[in-house]
Enzyme design. Structure first.
Site, PDB file in Angstrom:
ATOM      1  N   ASP A 259      90.086  23.177 -21.278  1.00  0.00           N
ATOM      2  CA  ASP A 259      89.008  22.961 -20.314  1.00  0.00           C
ATOM      3  C   ASP A 259      88.778  21.454 -20.199  1.00  0.00           C
ATOM      4  O   ASP A 259      89.246  20.674 -21.043  1.00  0.00           O
ATOM      5  CB  ASP A 259      87.753  23.675 -20.820  1.00  0.00           C
ATOM      6  CG  ASP A 259      86.571  23.514 -19.891  1.00  0.00           C
ATOM      7  OD1 ASP A 259      86.757  23.512 -18.669  1.00  0.00           O
ATOM      8  OD2 ASP A 259      85.443  23.384 -20.413  1.00  0.00           O
TER       9      ASP A 259
ATOM     10  N   ASP B 202      85.418  19.710 -18.462  1.00  0.00           N
ATOM     11  CA  ASP B 202      84.013  19.318 -18.612  1.00  0.00           C
ATOM     12  C   ASP B 202      83.437  19.834 -19.931  1.00  0.00           C
ATOM     13  O   ASP B 202      83.620  21.004 -20.287  1.00  0.00           O
ATOM     14  CB  ASP B 202      83.188  19.883 -17.452  1.00  0.00           C
ATOM     15  CG  ASP B 202      83.585  19.282 -16.118  1.00  0.00           C
ATOM     16  OD1 ASP B 202      82.681  18.927 -15.340  1.00  0.00           O
ATOM     17  OD2 ASP B 202      84.790  19.176 -15.835  1.00  0.00           O
TER      18      ASP B 202
ATOM     19  N   MET C 165      77.290  28.562 -17.678  1.00  0.00           N
ATOM     20  CA  MET C 165      78.150  28.350 -18.835  1.00  0.00           C
ATOM     21  C   MET C 165      77.754  29.231 -20.015  1.00  0.00           C
ATOM     22  O   MET C 165      78.583  29.589 -20.846  1.00  0.00           O
ATOM     23  CB  MET C 165      78.132  26.874 -19.249  1.00  0.00           C
ATOM     24  CG  MET C 165      78.808  25.942 -18.265  1.00  0.00           C
ATOM     25  SD  MET C 165      80.551  26.363 -17.921  1.00  0.00           S
ATOM     26  CE  MET C 165      80.405  27.327 -16.410  1.00  0.00           C
TER      27      MET C 165
ATOM     28  N   SER D 160      90.301  24.283 -15.209  1.00  0.00           N
ATOM     29  CA  SER D 160      88.915  23.846 -15.075  1.00  0.00           C
ATOM     30  C   SER D 160      88.256  24.397 -13.822  1.00  0.00           C
ATOM     31  O   SER D 160      88.896  24.548 -12.774  1.00  0.00           O
ATOM     32  CB  SER D 160      88.863  22.313 -15.032  1.00  0.00           C
ATOM     33  OG  SER D 160      87.557  21.855 -14.739  1.00  0.00           O
TER      34      SER D 160
ATOM     35  N   GLY E 143      86.046  22.563 -12.554  1.00  0.00           N
ATOM     36  CA  GLY E 143      85.631  21.307 -11.952  1.00  0.00           C
ATOM     37  C   GLY E 143      86.401  20.994 -10.686  1.00  0.00           C
ATOM     38  O   GLY E 143      87.277  21.751 -10.253  1.00  0.00           O
TER      39      GLY E 143
ATOM     40  N   THR F 209      83.185  30.982 -19.216  1.00  0.00           N
ATOM     41  CA  THR F 209      84.374  31.154 -18.383  1.00  0.00           C
ATOM     42  C   THR F 209      85.647  30.895 -19.181  1.00  0.00           C
ATOM     43  O   THR F 209      86.711  31.430 -18.858  1.00  0.00           O
ATOM     44  CB  THR F 209      84.329  30.224 -17.160  1.00  0.00           C
ATOM     45  OG1 THR F 209      84.177  28.866 -17.594  1.00  0.00           O
ATOM     46  CG2 THR F 209      83.174  30.585 -16.238  1.00  0.00           C
TER      47      THR F 209
END
Length: 223
Positions: free
Chosen positions: A16, A18, A50, A107, A109, A177
């Protein structure tokens, strides 16, 4: 911290971004550009997603629509990711690659911010999987770029399954996630150096509080 090259324990290491490779939550950083009220609202939505209290898809587009980041602001986020890289993260990526592991970024992001960060970590763009967006004529966020599985709660296991990465395979991340890939990955490590979420740690095969501990888990038989 001295990182030791050892034979790879995992053929594929999926990371991941972030709150794992970098201390930032990118969407929260972008929200901070819009003042305290927006920042607080976005941070609350991010943490609830999250922590698994709400689905990611229920808040993803909402957060971006509230912020409407520009292309230039997303480029600034890429630089912030690099400034806030976790101690030892770049070195560990290099050691993993030298030891025979293929490192992939997975990710939720924004891809435009993560690609330069991946370059800093010497991870090729072909191994970066993130969310693509479209911009309007003024260079502001307009919408997601079509169907974006990684903007959904179950996107990571779906993408990970589709990639067919070589095994053994381990996923490292901080959020619900990331934990959702259990059953697709052979192992899941909860990274808690930025945020520790009990529901994520409770389903993990191991916990790493920093990249020194993560090094030991990935390369010296800690799992």
């Amino acid at each position: 911290m001295t990182l030791i090259k050892s034979p790879a324990r995992f053929t594929s290491v999926v990371l991941d971004v972030d709150s794992t490779l970098t201390s930032l939550e990118g969407i929260d950083w972008l929200a901070s550009l819009r003042g305290d009220e927006v920042a607080r609202k976005i941070a609350s939505l991010t943490e609830r997603a999250m922590a698994g209290e709400v689905s990611l898809e229920s808040v993803y587009a909402e957060r971006l629509s509230l912020i409407r980041p520009t292309r230039d602001e997303i480029a600034l986020l890429a630089r912030a990711y690099i400034r806030e890289v976790q101690p030892g993260a770049r070195a560990l990526c290099a050691v993993l690659s030298a030891s025979g592991s293929e490192v992939t970024l997975l990710s939720g992001g924004l891809r435009d911010a993560i690609l330069p960060f991946a370059g800093y970590l010497d991870i090729p763009a072909s191994r970066v999987h993130a969310v693509s967006v479209q911009y309007d004529g003024d260079g502001r966020y307009a919408s997601l770029d079509g169907v974006q599985p990684l903007a959904t709660q179950r996107g990571k296991p779906a993408i990970l399954f589709s990639l067919g990465l070589a095994r053994p395979l381990v996923m490292v991340g901080d959020g619900s996630t990331d934990a959702a890939v259990r059953g697709i990955s052979d192992q899941f490590i909860a990274f808690t150096g930025v945020a520790r979420r009990a529901n994520v740690v409770s389903v993990a095969d191991a916990e790493a509080r920093d990249f020194s501990e993560l090094h030991d888990l990935l390369l010296t038989g800690g799992l």
